[in-house]
Motif scaffolding. Structure first.
Motif, PDB file in Angstrom:
ATOM      1  N   THR A 125       1.767   6.103  -2.979  1.00  0.00           N
ATOM      2  CA  THR A 125       0.952   5.031  -2.516  1.00  0.00           C
ATOM      3  C   THR A 125       0.027   4.563  -3.690  1.00  0.00           C
ATOM      4  N   GLY A 126      -0.826   3.430  -3.651  1.00  0.00           N
ATOM      5  CA  GLY A 126      -1.635   3.278  -4.667  1.00  0.00           C
ATOM      6  C   GLY A 126      -1.104   2.863  -6.187  1.00  0.00           C
ATOM      7  N   GLY A 173       8.579  -4.272   5.325  1.00  0.00           N
ATOM      8  CA  GLY A 173      10.051  -4.950   4.878  1.00  0.00           C
ATOM      9  C   GLY A 173      11.037  -4.092   5.640  1.00  0.00           C
ATOM     10  N   ASN A 174      12.246  -4.546   5.396  1.00  0.00           N
ATOM     11  CA  ASN A 174      13.268  -3.827   5.976  1.00  0.00           C
ATOM     12  C   ASN A 174      14.390  -3.622   4.860  1.00  0.00           C
ATOM     13  N   TRP A 175      14.137  -3.592   3.850  1.00  0.00           N
ATOM     14  CA  TRP A 175      14.890  -3.338   2.428  1.00  0.00           C
ATOM     15  C   TRP A 175      15.637  -1.962   2.413  1.00  0.00           C
ATOM     16  N   ASN A 176      14.719  -1.037   3.095  1.00  0.00           N
ATOM     17  CA  ASN A 176      15.207   0.130   3.491  1.00  0.00           C
ATOM     18  C   ASN A 176      16.558   0.515   3.990  1.00  0.00           C
ATOM     19  N   VAL A 205       0.842  -1.306  -0.054  1.00  0.00           N
ATOM     20  CA  VAL A 205       0.249  -0.033   0.000  1.00  0.00           C
ATOM     21  C   VAL A 205       0.860   1.306  -0.146  1.00  0.00           C
ATOM     22  N   LYS A 206       2.076   1.185   0.401  1.00  0.00           N
ATOM     23  CA  LYS A 206       2.935   2.411   0.434  1.00  0.00           C
ATOM     24  C   LYS A 206       4.382   1.884   0.170  1.00  0.00           C
ATOM     25  N   MET A 207       4.966   2.782  -0.729  1.00  0.00           N
ATOM     26  CA  MET A 207       6.668   2.536  -0.808  1.00  0.00           C
ATOM     27  C   MET A 207       7.141   3.972  -0.578  1.00  0.00           C
ATOM     28  N   THR A 208       8.190   4.021   0.490  1.00  0.00           N
ATOM     29  CA  THR A 208       8.833   5.391   0.791  1.00  0.00           C
ATOM     30  C   THR A 208      10.263   5.079   0.541  1.00  0.00           C
ATOM     31  N   GLY A 209      10.646   6.035  -0.297  1.00  0.00           N
ATOM     32  CA  GLY A 209      12.117   6.247  -0.616  1.00  0.00           C
ATOM     33  C   GLY A 209      13.147   6.433   0.522  1.00  0.00           C
ATOM     34  N   PRO A 226      13.623   0.824  -1.104  1.00  0.00           N
ATOM     35  CA  PRO A 226      12.370   1.544  -0.556  1.00  0.00           C
ATOM     36  C   PRO A 226      11.896   0.813   0.553  1.00  0.00           C
ATOM     37  N   GLU A 227      11.386   1.458   1.685  1.00  0.00           N
ATOM     38  CA  GLU A 227      10.632   0.902   2.902  1.00  0.00           C
ATOM     39  C   GLU A 227       8.998   0.507   1.944  1.00  0.00           C
ATOM     40  N   LEU A 228       8.905  -0.700   2.259  1.00  0.00           N
ATOM     41  CA  LEU A 228       7.548  -1.393   1.671  1.00  0.00           C
ATOM     42  C   LEU A 228       6.658  -1.604   2.564  1.00  0.00           C
ATOM     43  N   GLU A 229       5.334  -1.078   2.584  1.00  0.00           N
ATOM     44  CA  GLU A 229       4.463  -1.250   3.763  1.00  0.00           C
ATOM     45  C   GLU A 229       3.065  -2.105   3.241  1.00  0.00           C
ATOM     46  N   TYR A 230       2.855  -3.111   3.736  1.00  0.00           N
ATOM     47  CA  TYR A 230       1.701  -4.102   3.403  1.00  0.00           C
ATOM     48  C   TYR A 230       0.582  -3.967   4.357  1.00  0.00           C
TER      49      TYR A 230
END
Length: 133
Positions: free
Chosen positions: A38-39, A116-119, A26-30, A124-128
């Protein structure tokens, strides 16, 4: 006169149960300020399905090209933080991790959120969010 108040409500922490559950990106944060999307504005669309037999499916759609991955998961705890550790057996190019191996971690957050912890290594930080049944 004595008045006492207490709040015994448990926090709404997501728990994987015996039914399949779908979690959608639902959200990606660089890594730079103001890079949250989002979306439909996100670079790709993605979801996980976690099955009761400890397997998962991951699907990613980038511009109409759909790729799938699959594997197994376990629930772990580190410093009282619960997370899922996913081990990929197929579709390893979809792993969102810094480790360079076949594993990925998704951390439970308050409510119905996995992060996720890829950031931590410039991904990107990925939020589900869990889709309601």
């Amino acid at each position: 006169m004595f008045i006492s108040c207490s709040n015994n409500e448990e926090e709404n922490i997501p728990v994987l149960d015996v039914n399949s559950q779908k979690w959608e990106l639902v959200k990606m944060t660089g890594s730079f300020t103001g890079t949250e999307t989002t979306g439909a504005d996100m670079e790709w669309q993605e979801y996980y399905i976690f099955n009761s037999n400890a397997t998962f499916i991951k699907s990613r759609d980038i511009g109409g090209e759909v790729k799938e991955a699959s594997g197994t998961y376990i629930t772990e705890t580190f410093n009282e933080q619960e997370y899922l550790e996913l081990t990929y057996s197929k579709g390893k190019e979809l792993i969102a991790s810094c480790s360079g191996n076949d594993k990925e971690q998704l951390f439970f957050s308050k409510g119905d959120v996995l992060k996720g912890n890829w950031n931590i290594c410039d991904g990107p930080e990925l939020e589900y969010k869990q889709l309601k049944k």
